[in-house]
Design a protein around this motif. Structure first.
Motif, mmCIF file in Angstrom:
data_model
loop_
_atom_site.group_PDB
_atom_site.id
_atom_site.type_symbol
_atom_site.label_atom_id
_atom_site.label_comp_id
_atom_site.label_asym_id
_atom_site.label_seq_id
_atom_site.Cartn_x
_atom_site.Cartn_y
_atom_site.Cartn_z
ATOM 1 N N MET A 56 -2.853 1.551 4.468
ATOM 2 C CA MET A 56 -1.934 0.662 3.782
ATOM 3 C C MET A 56 -1.311 1.704 2.740
ATOM 4 O O MET A 56 -0.160 1.097 2.298
ATOM 5 C CB MET A 56 -2.576 -0.362 3.087
ATOM 6 C CG MET A 56 -1.525 -1.610 2.460
ATOM 7 S SD MET A 56 -0.706 -2.283 4.122
ATOM 8 C CE MET A 56 1.039 -2.285 3.459
ATOM 9 N N PHE A 92 -6.472 -9.077 2.319
ATOM 10 C CA PHE A 92 -7.313 -8.266 1.135
ATOM 11 C C PHE A 92 -8.772 -9.458 1.134
ATOM 12 O O PHE A 92 -8.571 -10.269 1.483
ATOM 13 C CB PHE A 92 -6.840 -8.472 -0.253
ATOM 14 C CG PHE A 92 -5.579 -7.322 -0.518
ATOM 15 C CD1 PHE A 92 -6.046 -6.429 -1.085
ATOM 16 C CD2 PHE A 92 -4.468 -7.801 -0.096
ATOM 17 C CE1 PHE A 92 -5.212 -5.233 -1.548
ATOM 18 C CE2 PHE A 92 -3.526 -6.618 -0.478
ATOM 19 C CZ PHE A 92 -3.839 -5.390 -1.098
ATOM 20 N N PRO A 96 -6.281 -10.592 -6.019
ATOM 21 C CA PRO A 96 -6.111 -10.797 -7.308
ATOM 22 C C PRO A 96 -5.283 -12.106 -7.571
ATOM 23 O O PRO A 96 -4.623 -12.293 -6.827
ATOM 24 C CB PRO A 96 -5.542 -9.654 -8.063
ATOM 25 C CG PRO A 96 -4.740 -9.154 -6.930
ATOM 26 C CD PRO A 96 -5.347 -9.405 -5.568
ATOM 27 N N LYS B 344 -3.266 -2.909 -12.360
ATOM 28 C CA LYS B 344 -2.873 -2.373 -11.500
ATOM 29 C C LYS B 344 -3.065 -3.059 -10.145
ATOM 30 O O LYS B 344 -2.132 -2.949 -9.271
ATOM 31 C CB LYS B 344 -3.460 -1.054 -11.360
ATOM 32 C CG LYS B 344 -3.042 0.058 -10.811
ATOM 33 C CD LYS B 344 -3.760 1.419 -10.703
ATOM 34 C CE LYS B 344 -4.778 1.501 -9.791
ATOM 35 N NZ LYS B 344 -6.007 2.355 -9.840
ATOM 36 N N GLU B 345 -4.233 -3.678 -9.857
ATOM 37 C CA GLU B 345 -4.490 -4.076 -8.707
ATOM 38 C C GLU B 345 -3.444 -5.553 -8.460
ATOM 39 O O GLU B 345 -3.166 -5.621 -7.220
ATOM 40 C CB GLU B 345 -5.974 -4.911 -8.565
ATOM 41 C CG GLU B 345 -6.017 -6.034 -9.512
ATOM 42 C CD GLU B 345 -7.322 -6.819 -9.458
ATOM 43 O OE1 GLU B 345 -7.818 -7.457 -10.143
ATOM 44 O OE2 GLU B 345 -8.058 -6.574 -8.249
ATOM 45 N N GLU B 346 -2.903 -5.998 -9.391
ATOM 46 C CA GLU B 346 -1.896 -7.095 -9.051
ATOM 47 C C GLU B 346 -0.546 -6.658 -8.533
ATOM 48 O O GLU B 346 0.178 -6.901 -7.692
ATOM 49 C CB GLU B 346 -1.484 -7.822 -10.428
ATOM 50 C CG GLU B 346 -2.493 -8.642 -11.017
ATOM 51 C CD GLU B 346 -2.331 -9.565 -12.045
ATOM 52 O OE1 GLU B 346 -1.134 -9.936 -12.222
ATOM 53 O OE2 GLU B 346 -3.254 -9.962 -12.820
ATOM 54 N N GLU B 348 -0.433 -3.566 -7.046
ATOM 55 C CA GLU B 348 -0.666 -3.014 -5.767
ATOM 56 C C GLU B 348 -0.766 -4.145 -4.805
ATOM 57 O O GLU B 348 -0.273 -3.876 -3.484
ATOM 58 C CB GLU B 348 -1.863 -1.894 -5.614
ATOM 59 C CG GLU B 348 -1.891 -0.939 -6.559
ATOM 60 C CD GLU B 348 -3.021 0.135 -6.500
ATOM 61 O OE1 GLU B 348 -2.824 1.054 -6.700
ATOM 62 O OE2 GLU B 348 -4.018 -0.435 -5.659
ATOM 63 N N TYR B 349 -1.148 -5.299 -5.074
ATOM 64 C CA TYR B 349 -1.318 -6.180 -4.169
ATOM 65 C C TYR B 349 0.157 -6.657 -3.575
ATOM 66 O O TYR B 349 0.550 -6.925 -2.456
ATOM 67 C CB TYR B 349 -1.876 -7.402 -4.725
ATOM 68 C CG TYR B 349 -2.165 -8.683 -4.208
ATOM 69 C CD1 TYR B 349 -2.872 -8.797 -3.105
ATOM 70 C CD2 TYR B 349 -1.549 -9.725 -4.338
ATOM 71 C CE1 TYR B 349 -3.145 -10.013 -2.204
ATOM 72 C CE2 TYR B 349 -1.812 -11.192 -3.872
ATOM 73 C CZ TYR B 349 -2.487 -11.245 -2.955
ATOM 74 O OH TYR B 349 -2.814 -12.249 -2.024
ATOM 75 N N LEU B 350 1.110 -6.799 -4.662
ATOM 76 C CA LEU B 350 2.536 -7.276 -4.178
ATOM 77 C C LEU B 350 3.252 -6.013 -3.771
ATOM 78 O O LEU B 350 4.043 -6.218 -2.655
ATOM 79 C CB LEU B 350 3.060 -7.425 -5.547
ATOM 80 C CG LEU B 350 2.730 -8.605 -6.479
ATOM 81 C CD1 LEU B 350 3.339 -8.942 -7.612
ATOM 82 C CD2 LEU B 350 3.015 -10.017 -5.748
ATOM 83 N N MET B 351 2.704 -4.795 -3.825
ATOM 84 C CA MET B 351 3.550 -3.805 -3.033
ATOM 85 C C MET B 351 3.060 -3.633 -1.579
ATOM 86 O O MET B 351 3.963 -3.490 -0.653
ATOM 87 C CB MET B 351 2.893 -2.516 -3.492
ATOM 88 C CG MET B 351 3.889 -1.982 -5.220
ATOM 89 S SD MET B 351 3.268 -0.677 -5.870
ATOM 90 C CE MET B 351 3.824 0.672 -4.912
ATOM 91 N N ALA B 352 1.746 -4.224 -1.333
ATOM 92 C CA ALA B 352 1.290 -4.097 0.065
ATOM 93 C C ALA B 352 2.031 -5.523 0.795
ATOM 94 O O ALA B 352 2.090 -5.317 1.825
ATOM 95 C CB ALA B 352 -0.159 -4.379 -0.066
ATOM 96 N N ARG B 353 2.790 -6.171 -0.070
ATOM 97 C CA ARG B 353 3.474 -7.476 0.615
ATOM 98 C C ARG B 353 4.965 -7.001 0.663
ATOM 99 O O ARG B 353 5.748 -7.705 0.967
ATOM 100 C CB ARG B 353 3.533 -8.557 -0.008
ATOM 101 C CG ARG B 353 1.958 -9.231 -0.292
ATOM 102 C CD ARG B 353 1.557 -9.843 1.009
ATOM 103 N NE ARG B 353 0.329 -10.433 0.882
ATOM 104 C CZ ARG B 353 -0.977 -9.886 1.352
ATOM 105 N NH1 ARG B 353 -0.612 -8.718 1.989
ATOM 106 N NH2 ARG B 353 -1.875 -10.669 1.260
#
Lengths: 259, 395
Positions: A56, A92, A96, B344-346, B348-353
């Motif tokens: 990813m 995931f 989060p 940061k994880e928020e 990255e989560y959105l970037m993966a979308r």
């Protein structure tokens, strides 16, 4: 199989990756053809999630050597959102919570390229009551999985990366989650499939709901074994990963003896 | 720490004499004198000019009252100067009774040279669904606008007010002093939402005093997401009757150059009163002091303070100063404060979308600033959401 179904969706070529100075992948190679679903077995900490995160493109996963090709294009150094736009989607394991952002809003963002009908999609899997809740906020294990899969369904990626889709889900919900994954991977479609998947599983139970074409076992950052996914699953169920290690040692010994 | 409040010292050392009196500016006679850009500014702070006529509307530009009309029965809306002439009791019982004119230089200046302001009174038992809208507008450069507002909610009445404060796109600098006194009688309810959208050279000094009687409720929301030179405000609310309720919420963005010293103080003076102070702050390089002071002066009171900040830059600061003070054993008072960067994880989560880093950051910030206010009618929540959406466009 026709020639077109053999076309490659993803190719990982001798991939070495480190996270915060620690080597997590040590020369991983695999190829997933268009329309195929592959399963990656392995213990916790074997490097399965690291492989998905690297495919990813998360920056914490630093590629030291090797390449990732998607539909023939070298994507080794593209940021995650470029990969998402090219057609890679990820589920995931522990997503989060994003406060103040509704699931509906997120689904609309996922679907902005294709105009997918959000409410209909949610209704199909009995999830419309969650559309106006903050994304992942207070969701149970099964609800988190459904939320993730719904986002992927809206996004319609060509390659789906699923990280432990069955973990923390009760039997009843497992059926629905299986149905969502089958829809995502076009398992119920008779014309040539265009979607591919890579599923990570520790237990392997997801195979009871989703058919796979090939299986791998990952041990300590390396793919140690590959073959028929059902056979691997049965082997692990019967003998556990401990047996995999023994088998591996035997193979290595045979290799040295043959030399 | 608290020297910046309460004793009249001003951190930004504003020299009142460097501004001209609002009375020297030429006041417009009606909204027709406003150009399209000015009308757009009014819309940005939540003013609904299409509903003109349906709602009560008060618009003051510099010192002049442009619009003061009120349709709902049982509700009275007047320019304060007119109300003071009309009602002797107003001066006797309400005027400067919740805020002292001796508080500081700004209250003194307002007492000495009042421009105008609004007087609102809703009769006993009356409930008005549509919000009354008020707008205080600085139209002329370098004007010091001195406003005094009084709101009286009589027994069992319910009123919603949205106040939008802004400057003309043609005015560069200014000073706004707004003295507000709210009186909520037994079982009455007032929701008061203030949306600020001043300019980068405008200084703002609201001075607010609120008195809530038995089972009365005040819900106060403050929104400031745009550039401003400095704001210093510290509304003080006295819950004087049993079971009175106060809720203060602020949603703040602090761009570089802005100095925002904000907070509220609630004094719970009667048994079973409840109070909540919530603030959400995003710092883009400005200076923010987020205060909150809860004082339990009666048994069985319940009060909570919550201050959350997001730092989006290494410039500027957020200083959270929560204070709790209990004078009885039987109280339930708490606070939580957290200041940090975006997870940061928020992102990255959105970037993966498929969201770029900028899009992802913007979405997380907007989510952080999304607030649900308990006890608000749906119509008002919708209006506030819309106003926040409007003012977020610049983020």
């Amino acid at each position: 199989m026709s020639v077109s179904s053999k076309k490659e969706m993803l190719r990982v070529d001798d991939l070495w990756v480190e996270v915060e100075g620690k080597e997590v992948l040590k020369g991983v190679s695999l190829t997933i053809p268009v329309g195929e679903t592959h399963v990656l077995f392995g213990r916790n900490g074997s490097g399965k999630t690291s492989l998905l995160m690297t495919i990813m493109g998360f920056p914490a996963y630093r590629v030291r050597h090797g390449h990732i090709y998607f539909k023939g294009q070298d994507i080794t150094h593209l940021p995650p959102y470029e990969r998402a736009k090219l057609g890679i989607g990820i589920m995931f394991q522990r997503p989060p919570t994003i406060r103040g952002v509704k699931l509906r809003e997120m689904l609309q963002l996922c679907a902005r390229e294709n105009g997918y009908r959000i409410t209909e999609l949610a209704r199909e899997f009995g999830f419309e009551a969650f559309l106006d809740r903050d994304i992942n906020s207070g969701f149970s294990g099964g609800e988190l999985k459904k939320s993730e899969l719904l986002q992927l369904l809206a996004q319609e990626p060509d390659l789906v990366l699923l990280d432990e889709p069955e973990s923390g889900v009760d039997v009843e919900n497992l059926e629905i989650i299986g149905r969502m994954i089958r829809k995502l991977l076009q398992k119920e479609v008779h014309r040539p499939r265009r979607k591919s998947g890579l599923i990570i599983t520790h237990t392997g139970f997801i195979l009871n709901f989703v058919a796979a074409d090939r299986g791998y076992v990952m041990l300590d950052g390396k793919i140690s074994c590959e073959g028929n996914p059902q056979e691997i699953f049965e082997g692990i169920q019967k003998h556990g990963y401990q047996e995999c290690l023994k088998c591996l040692r035997r193979m290595e010994m045979e290799k040295t003896l043959n030399k | 720490m608290s020297e910046k409040n309460g004793d009249g010292k001003d951190p930004k050392q504003i020299d009142l004499s460097s501004f001209i009196s609002a009375k020297e500016a030429k006041a417009p006679s009606s909204l027709e004198d406003f150009d399209a850009e000015e009308l757009a500014r009014l819309k940005e702070v939540g003013l609904d000019l299409s509903g003109h006529g349906r709602l009560g509307t008060f618009i003051q530009a510099d010192c002049g009252v442009v619009t003061c009309q009120c349709l709902p029965e049982g509700l009275e809306l007047l320019p304060i100067t007119e109300a003071l002439r009309k009602y002797d009791w107003l001066k006797e019982n309400y005027y400067w009774k919740a805020v002292s004119p001796e508080k500081d230089a700004f209250t003194k200046a307002t007492e000495e040279d009042l421009d105008n302001g609004y007087f609102v009174r809703i009769g006993p038992g009356e409930k008005v669904v549509y919000p009354l809208q008020a707008c205080l507008y600085i139209r002329t450069d370098r004007v010091a606008q001195k406003v005094h507002n009084i709101v009286i909610v009589e027994e069992g009445a319910e009123l919603h007010i949205i106040t939008g404060c802004t400057t003309s796109p043609h005015a560069v600098s200014g000073l706004h002093i707004g003295v507000s006194e709210f009186y909520i009688k037994k079982g009455g309810k007032l929701t008061y939402t203030m949306i600020h959208e001043w300019g980068e050279k405008v200084h703002v000094r609201p001075r607010t005093g609120i008195i809530v009687e038995e089972q009365g409720t005040i819900i106060s929301n403050y929104i400031s997401l745009d550039k401003v030179a400095s704001v210093e405000t510290f509304p003080t609310c006295h819950l004087v009757g049993p079971e009175a309720v106060a809720q203060f919420t602020s949603v703040i963005a602090a761009p570089e150059g802005a100095y925002l010293d904000l907070g509220s103080k609630v004094i719970l003076k009667a048994p079973r009163c409840r109070a909540e102070i919530i603030s959400r702050t995003v710092c883009y390089g400005g200076e923010v002091i987020a205060r909150g002071h809860l004082l339990g002066q009666a048994p069985e009171v319940k009060a909570h303070l919550e201050c959350q900040g997001l730092m989006l830059s290494d410039k500027g600061y957020i200083r959270a100063i929560p204070e709790l003070e209990a004078h009885f054993a039987q109280v339930d008072m708490s606070h939580e404060a957290a200041v940090g960067k975006i997870a940061k994880e928020e992102i990255e989560y959105l970037m993966a979308r498929g969201l770029t880093e900028e899009e992802a950051t913007s979405l997380v910030v907007k989510g952080f600033l999304n607030l649900r206010i308990e006890g608000l009618p749906e119509e008002l929540q919708r209006r506030i959401d819309k106003a926040i959406e409007e003012s977020k466009k610049g983020l």
